[in-house]
Design an enzyme around this catalytic site. Structure first.
Site, PDB file in Angstrom:
ATOM      1  N   ASP A  47       4.659  28.771  15.762  1.00 43.44           N
ATOM      2  CA  ASP A  47       5.385  27.439  16.601  1.00 43.44           C
ATOM      3  C   ASP A  47       5.797  26.660  15.812  1.00 43.44           C
ATOM      4  O   ASP A  47       6.182  26.216  15.912  1.00 43.44           O
ATOM      5  CB  ASP A  47       3.728  26.954  17.529  1.00 43.44           C
ATOM      6  CG  ASP A  47       4.345  28.192  18.781  1.00 43.44           C
ATOM      7  OD1 ASP A  47       4.926  29.638  18.741  1.00 43.44           O
ATOM      8  OD2 ASP A  47       3.570  28.193  19.723  1.00 43.44           O
ATOM      9  N   LYS A  86      -9.924  26.524   6.415  1.00 43.40           N
ATOM     10  CA  LYS A  86     -10.398  25.323   7.108  1.00 43.40           C
ATOM     11  C   LYS A  86     -11.843  25.848   6.302  1.00 43.40           C
ATOM     12  O   LYS A  86     -12.982  25.807   6.870  1.00 43.40           O
ATOM     13  CB  LYS A  86     -10.367  25.309   8.544  1.00 43.40           C
ATOM     14  CG  LYS A  86     -11.736  24.272   8.370  1.00 43.40           C
ATOM     15  CD  LYS A  86      -9.954  22.561   8.757  1.00 43.40           C
ATOM     16  CE  LYS A  86     -10.735  21.336   8.946  1.00 43.40           C
ATOM     17  NZ  LYS A  86     -10.112  20.028   8.527  1.00 43.40           N
TER      18      LYS A  86
END
Ligand code: NAD
Length: 362
Positions: free
Chosen positions: A254, A194
């Site tokens: 995930d 980020k």
């Protein structure tokens, strides 16, 4: 001279012992087939260790793991231990294992098997052919950075704090694992950060870019984490290997895993600078089906193939196991979690027997 690989088995709780038994049969069979010997020793972890010794990761277990060439873990936890104080909960067994063996790299493959294309919640044409490896930094970042805690300010209001921090050394060592992994795959590495907002991500991007000069054969790209999440759902086939920090990796791995739609199929590896690594399924101990012979052992079995490939440098044996899994699925055998009409439903033990047969015929 004895050249057997020493493998520590940690069956843990719930369905752990059932799926571990299948994995050991498979490993023994492939060993016999290819002339590789294994010596197994079993140790306690998680709830089983709490019951046996009062501690979720007894020092004798850690010592055994450290002395071995690889650790095969099943799963830990269950309602029986849910109300214990935090430091005595089974999850501490996992954390203790990671820190005790200094496992800083978590490898999570998400591969769509053609036989299970319909198990994904995305359209088959979006996921067909997906084969992604997420390399997640495991022992640093915001989960461990200091200061952390809930502090009371002068005004009396409470303030919760976590710190996202990475040193150059921490970034470089996970970067090297990722570049090496990408090199063994399709030579494409996407680093996720980020960097438009976070200073720690700017350093992350700078170090990954610098490292890429050591790996001219690997194509490096960068994505911001929000875009990476979108791209994983929009067009997952664009990815080969992804490298990212602890928090982003927790979420994205995930997300990538669910492209495949079947938790009972997903293996993982946690590696340090040197062996032993820990190889385990992504799923938990499934207490709801424990002891009922309903568990899908394939994630555990594919973790065994990761042990062979990434922990013991035995790619031929790893491939023999992966081929056996494909062969059994091609013959239409399914445990209940991946069952669909027209297929042949089998239990955990029967699936194990079929795998052993498939390796024998391979
Ligand atoms: P879970 O992964 O154990 O189960 C979620 C669902 O998936 C359940 O319905 C279960 O029956 C099913 N499932 C999971 N693995 C399966 C398999 N191999 N075959 C067929 N079905 C399977 O997650 P949960 O229910 O949230 O957690 C149960 C326990 O496991 C908790 O104590 C949790 O803390 C622990 N846990 C451990 C690990 C680990 O050991 N790494 C990871 C996650 C959860």
């Amino acid at each position: 001279m004895d050249s057997a690989f020493q493998i520590t088995l940690l069956p843990g709780d719930g369905i752990g012992p059932e799926i571990m038994s299948v994995a050991v049969d498979v490993l023994r069979t492939v060993g016999l087939q290819l002339g590789i010997s294994f010596e197994f020793q079993t140790a306690l972890v998680g709830g089983a260790a709490i019951d046996g010794t009062g501690h979720p990761i007894p020092s004798v277990t850690l010592d055994r793991c450290r002395e071995s060439d690889g650790v095969l873990l099943a799963a830990i936890g269950g309602p029986k231990w849910d109300n214990l104080p935090a430091h005595l909960r089974p999850e501490q067994g996992l954390l203790g294992l990671r820190s005790g063996l200094n496992l800083f790299a978590n490898l999570r493959p998400a591969q769509i098997l053609p036989q299970l294309l319909n198990a994904s919640s995305l359209k088959p044409d979006v996921v067909d052919g997906v084969d992604i490896m997420v390399v997640r930094e495991l022992t640093g970042g915001i989960y461990f950075g200091q200061p952390k805690g809930i502090f009371t300010m002068e005004s009396g209001e409470k303030r919760g704090v976590n710190t996202m921090a990475y040193t150059e050394g921490e970034i470089d060592r996970i970067g090297r694992v990722a570049f090496d992994t990408a090199r063994q795959r399709r030579q494409k590495l996407c680093s996720v950060d980020k960097a438009n907002v976070l200073d720690v991500s700017q350093l992350w991007r700078e170090r990954m870019t610098l490292l890429s000069t050591e790996y001219p054969d690997v194509e490096l790209s960068h994505l911001y984490v929000d875009n990476a999440a979108m791209q994983l759902i929009r067009c997952p086939k664009q990815f080969d290997t992804i490298v990212t920090g602890n928090l982003f990796g927790d979420i994205l791995s995930d997300c990538a895993a669910m492209l495949t739609g079947s938790i009972g199929m997903l293996p993982s590896a946690s590696l340090g600078a040197s062996p032993p690594g820990v190889f385990e399924p992504v799923h938990g101990s499934a207490p709801d089906i424990a002891g009922e012979d309903k568990a899908n052992p394939l994630a555990q079995v594919l973790s065994t193939s990761m042990l062979l490939r990434y922990g013991l440098s035995q790619p031929q044996a790893a491939m023999a196991i992966e081929n056996a899994v494909l062969s059994v699925l091609n013959q239409g055998y399914r445990t209940v979690d991946i069952f669909s009409p027209g297929m042949k439903r089998v239990g955990c033990a029967e699936m194990g027997k079929l795998l052993v047969e498939a390796i024998g015929n391979g």
